[in-house]
Motif scaffolding. Structure first.
Motif, PDB file in Angstrom:
ATOM      1  N   SER A  64     105.629  66.955  77.045  1.00  0.00           N
ATOM      2  CA  SER A  64     106.565  67.756  77.841  1.00  0.00           C
ATOM      3  C   SER A  64     106.328  67.523  79.325  1.00  0.00           C
ATOM      4  O   SER A  64     105.219  67.200  79.750  1.00  0.00           O
ATOM      5  N   ALA A  65     107.388  67.670  80.120  1.00  0.00           N
ATOM      6  CA  ALA A  65     107.300  67.443  81.568  1.00  0.00           C
ATOM      7  C   ALA A  65     107.416  68.756  82.316  1.00  0.00           C
ATOM      8  O   ALA A  65     108.166  69.653  81.914  1.00  0.00           O
ATOM      9  N   HIS A  66     106.669  68.889  83.408  1.00  0.00           N
ATOM     10  CA  HIS A  66     106.658  70.115  84.201  1.00  0.00           C
ATOM     11  C   HIS A  66     106.758  69.750  85.682  1.00  0.00           C
ATOM     12  O   HIS A  66     106.042  68.854  86.150  1.00  0.00           O
ATOM     13  N   TYR A  67     107.644  70.451  86.395  1.00  0.00           N
ATOM     14  CA  TYR A  67     107.854  70.210  87.825  1.00  0.00           C
ATOM     15  C   TYR A  67     107.132  71.274  88.630  1.00  0.00           C
ATOM     16  O   TYR A  67     107.166  72.457  88.291  1.00  0.00           O
ATOM     17  N   CYS A  68     106.461  70.863  89.703  1.00  0.00           N
ATOM     18  CA  CYS A  68     105.713  71.785  90.559  1.00  0.00           C
ATOM     19  C   CYS A  68     106.206  71.647  91.996  1.00  0.00           C
ATOM     20  O   CYS A  68     106.140  70.548  92.568  1.00  0.00           O
TER      21      CYS A  68
END
Length: 367
Positions: A64-68
């Motif tokens: 899964s990808a997560h943006y910060c």
């Protein structure tokens, strides 16, 4: 418009494994700790500058990808983007989020993502201007989804307060034991007429086991299974303390494992919707939990469940309370459908926009 070039993922980003952070060193601070499953806790220091993107390398959030959008501490359960190679960070996030990394598991039984395994993946790479346009459009769907989810959370809090005010804290209501209006039934599927096997969950109520477990989980012989009809209630005695109790509304009938308890209500004495709302209350859940017996596996028999007391005004008052609470739940359900629709729309947009099937207008460079 010019056709987008096809490049390797390694030409788009440089990835790096995150850093270990022992539990004893996780001092709360202003910077989120981001690992495989996304943000989890905070730390006094950051090791990656914003904006950043993390891909789940191992564990529950594998792939899964997560943006910060703030500086953060990248955990070693994730791969973070060390270098965006002059690409738009938010576009890169959506590009990575759209890729299916499950087929690139390099860890066997314990899933693990190796950056060298995924670098050769072929992707389409638009110009910066188109990347920016795509990222802006998809962000609008994210914003709409987030705001709707926040509204749902607020509506859920309001429902809980109203539930407590009208039922649990209705001190003027007389109380009655559940056995004053509930009766256990144990009709067995002796003729084998019912073949729809059901189970009860604490979040979705009655479900088909194959929807929950991705396969049919039942005995080949269903003759000893218990029959449950529309409007009747059932619970797993060993899981009722975590909320696995529900009313059958989605089907006319079905069968349950013999371990389940099935019961029906005398609706001349209690409004079924009122009773269902009471089951959702903190008071009911706490009383059920307190009645659980057994040191190893807590269980609640029907005799113990039916000994619980419930605030029980006259049936006209019950029906009025139930109608009001039903309206609150229906509003929450509609908002939930809106969230599901937004997520479906966004996924469809990503499939079209990230492959160049659909193009957004940008100003062409002068030749």
């Amino acid at each position: 418009m010019k056709k987008w070039p096809t490049v390797s993922l390694g030409d788009v980003v440089e990835l790096q494994r995150g850093y270990d952070l022992p539990e004893q060193e996780r001092h709360a601070g202003p910077f989120p700790i981001v690992g495989s499953a996304g943000p989890n806790g905070s730390h006094e220091r950051a090791n990656v500058k914003a904006p950043g993107v993390v891909i789940g390398r191992s564990g529950a959030g594998f792939g899964s990808a997560h943006y910060c959008d703030t500086d953060f501490w990248a955990l070693n359960t994730g791969l973070f983007v060390k270098n965006f190679r002059h690409n738009h960070p938010k576009f890169v996030f959506y590009l990575l989020d759209d890729l299916d990394f499950t087929k690139y598991n390099s860890g066997g039984a314990q899933p693990s993502l190796n950056r060298n395994f995924i670098y050769p993946i072929q992707v389409h790479l638009p110009s910066w201007d188109e990347q920016e346009k795509i990222a802006d459009l998809l962000s609008r769907w994210d914003t709409a989804t987030q705001k709707t989810e926040q509204l749902i959370a607020a509506k859920e809090r309001h429902y809980s307060r109203e539930l407590s005010r009208l039922i649990s804290r209705g001190q003027h209501h007389p109380h009655a034991h559940v056995d004053a209006f509930a009766e256990e039934i144990s009709v067995r599927n002796r003729g084998g007429n019912e073949a729809r096997v059901l189970s009860v969950t604490n979040s979705r109520g009655f479900v088909l086991p194959e929807d929950q477990f991705e396969r049919r989980v039942a005995s080949a012989d269903l003759s000893n299974y218990k029959v449950v009809r529309r409007g009747q209630y059932a619970y797993n005695p060993s899981r009722i303390n975590v909320g696995s109790i529900a009313r059958l509304d989605g089907w006319d009938d079905g069968v349950l494992s013999p371990m389940y308890v099935v019961f029906r209500l005398d609706e001349a004495k209690v409004d079924s919707d009122y009773f269902l709302h009471w089951l959702n209350s903190h008071e009911a859940r706490q009383r059920i939990k307190n009645s659980a017996q057994g040191s190893v596996r807590e269980t609640v028999s029907f005799s113990e469940f039916s000994a619980l007391t419930i605030p029980l005004p006259d049936t006209v008052t019950q029906a009025g309370i139930a109608r009001y609470l039903n309206a609150l739940r229906e509003e929450i359900d509609l908002l939930g459908q809106s969230v599901a629709a937004l997520k479906t729309q966004k996924r469809g947009l990503m499939q079209k926009l990230l492959t160049g099937q659909w193009r957004l207008p940008v100003q062409e460079e002068a030749s």
